[in-house]
Design an enzyme around this catalytic site. Structure first.
Site, short mmCIF file in Angstrom:
data_model
loop_
_atom_site.label_atom_id
_atom_site.label_comp_id
_atom_site.label_asym_id
_atom_site.label_seq_id
_atom_site.Cartn_x
_atom_site.Cartn_y
_atom_site.Cartn_z
N GLY A 31 41.19 32.87 35.85
CA GLY A 31 39.78 32.51 35.98
C GLY A 31 39.27 32.66 37.40
O GLY A 31 39.90 33.33 38.23
N GLY A 36 37.31 42.21 40.94
CA GLY A 36 38.68 42.71 40.73
C GLY A 36 39.09 42.51 39.28
O GLY A 36 39.58 43.44 38.62
N HIS A 37 38.87 41.30 38.77
CA HIS A 37 39.12 41.07 37.35
C HIS A 37 38.19 41.96 36.51
O HIS A 37 38.59 42.50 35.49
CB HIS A 37 38.82 39.61 36.97
CG HIS A 37 39.63 38.59 37.71
ND1 HIS A 37 39.10 37.76 38.67
CD2 HIS A 37 40.94 38.24 37.62
CE1 HIS A 37 40.04 36.95 39.14
NE2 HIS A 37 41.17 37.22 38.53
N GLN A 61 53.66 28.42 37.54
CA GLN A 61 53.84 29.43 38.59
C GLN A 61 53.45 28.92 39.97
O GLN A 61 53.48 29.67 40.94
CB GLN A 61 53.10 30.72 38.25
CG GLN A 61 51.59 30.64 38.33
CD GLN A 61 50.95 31.91 37.79
OE1 GLN A 61 51.01 32.21 36.60
NE2 GLN A 61 50.33 32.68 38.67
N SER A 185 39.78 38.23 45.85
CA SER A 185 40.75 37.25 45.38
C SER A 185 40.00 35.95 45.11
O SER A 185 39.07 35.60 45.84
CB SER A 185 41.80 37.01 46.46
OG SER A 185 42.52 35.82 46.18
P1 AMP Z 1 44.61 36.14 38.87
O1 AMP Z 1 43.44 35.56 38.15
O2 AMP Z 1 44.54 36.01 40.35
O3 AMP Z 1 45.93 35.70 38.28
O4 AMP Z 1 44.53 37.69 38.60
C1 AMP Z 1 44.48 38.21 37.31
C2 AMP Z 1 44.68 39.70 37.36
O5 AMP Z 1 43.65 40.29 38.15
C3 AMP Z 1 46.01 40.08 38.04
O6 AMP Z 1 46.61 41.15 37.32
C4 AMP Z 1 45.58 40.51 39.41
O7 AMP Z 1 46.44 41.46 39.99
C5 AMP Z 1 44.22 41.13 39.13
N1 AMP Z 1 43.41 41.14 40.34
C6 AMP Z 1 43.13 40.09 41.14
N2 AMP Z 1 42.41 40.48 42.22
C7 AMP Z 1 42.26 41.82 42.10
C8 AMP Z 1 41.63 42.82 42.90
N3 AMP Z 1 41.01 42.54 44.03
N4 AMP Z 1 41.67 44.10 42.46
C9 AMP Z 1 42.31 44.41 41.29
N5 AMP Z 1 42.92 43.52 40.51
C10 AMP Z 1 42.89 42.24 40.90
#
Ligand code: AMP
Length: 287
Positions: A31, A36-37, A61, A185
């Site tokens: 979430g 990026g998501h 995690q 991020s």
């Molecule tokens: P998270 O919510 O941080 O666990 O991320 C979920 C998914 O989104 C993971 O596969 C991350 O690698 C991907 N993700 C997060 N930030 C980015 C970004 N800046 N560019 C591409 N993918 C991203």
């Protein structure tokens, strides 16, 4: 778009999508969604007839001194964003749904999780692989989408899927960046305005590394030294700056094959990671 928090309900949704002959895509997230998501979701919507985005801040995690309790939770914005992008279902289980009893079964990928983030976050990847295995078994996607941003995670998940014969494809999508280069991020929200300005040093270090590599430097230690200098001068606190083999994640000395340049840096109290690939072929497309 359906919003589902119960395992049996999401199973029913995907069962009916599958009965309609649809290809199933899963985008696992914690979430606090950003572009990026969004890029992962767009790829999923393009390739799959039914897309599930999971939103679950997975407690297993996080280490005891990490940011689980203050991790950003923005469920309403997230659901609106998913709706705009054409997601079919959000699966947002509670921790009790995912871990109703004390978990006694864990999925652990060896070796690949020893270095980089695994070295300072014991148990982190065990939590990631276990929750992904659970999500894969619940949603049973044809394709699951991950980001290159978490390069080690993507490699570890691919290995788990291979080693345990999960019947699905892992897609890894390029890093999406802010206009100044900072990798997007959910944790960027923790940065103060000053720290936000400093945080671009991760990207700048990677870019300088790439330039020196393009000029012919093949010595990992020289590239690492360059990056460490840049990050330290910008005020970042280095956890690691590593150049590793793309397949084994073992450090390399001479760059004579495809490598991953990976960084973990504290800007203030916020831990940020970033990476790039060095290759003779053009990098960073969806694979
Ligand atoms: P998270 O919510 O941080 O666990 O991320 C979920 C998914 O989104 C993971 O596969 C991350 O690698 C991907 N993700 C997060 N930030 C980015 C970004 N800046 N560019 C591409 N993918 C991203």
């Amino acid at each position: 778009m359906k919003i589902v928090s119960v395992i049996d309900e999401i199973r029913e949704c995907v069962r009916s999508a599958r009965r309609d002959g649809k290809r199933l895509g899963l985008v696992p997230t914690m979430g606090a969604l950003h572009a990026g998501h969004g890029a992962l979701i767009e790829n999923a919507v393009r390739e799959c007839g039914f897309v599930v985005v999971s939103i679950f801040v997975n407690p297993t995690q996080f280490g005891p001194n990490e940011d689980f309790s203050r991790y950003p939770r923005t469920f309403e914005q997230d659901t609106a964003y998913c709706q705009r992008l054409g997601v079919d279902a959000i699966f947002a289980p509670s921790a009790d749904q995912m871990y109703p009893r004390c978990q006694q079964t864990w999925v652990e990928v060896e070796k690949l999780t020893d270095g980089l983030c695994g070295a300072t976050r014991p148990g982190h990847f065990r939590g990631v692989t276990t929750v992904c295995a659970k999500l894969f078994n619940i949603v049973m996607p044809d394709i699951a989408y991950f980001g290159q941003k978490d390069a080690q995670q993507a490699i570890v998940i691919r290995r788990m899927v291979d080693d345990l014969n999960f019947p699905l494809t892992i897609r890894v999508c390029p890093i999406v960046r802010e206009p100044d280069g900072l990798a997007m991020s959910s944790r960027n929200r923790y940065l103060s305005p000053d720290e936000r300005r400093q945080a671009v040093c991760l990207y700048q270090a990677l870019e300088s590394c790439r330039q020196m590599f393009d000029q012919g430097c093949r010595h990992a230690n020289e590239l690492i030294e360059l990056m460490c200098g840049l990050i330290e001068r910008a005020g970042g606190q280095i956890e690691y700056v590593s150049i590793v083999d793309m397949e084994t994640l073992e450090p390399v000395e001479i760059i004579d094959r495809r490598v991953l340049v990976a960084l973990a840096v504290f800007i203030g109290s916020t831990r940020l990671i970033d990476n790039c690939l060095l290759d003779l072929r053009p990098p960073e497309k969806c694979v």
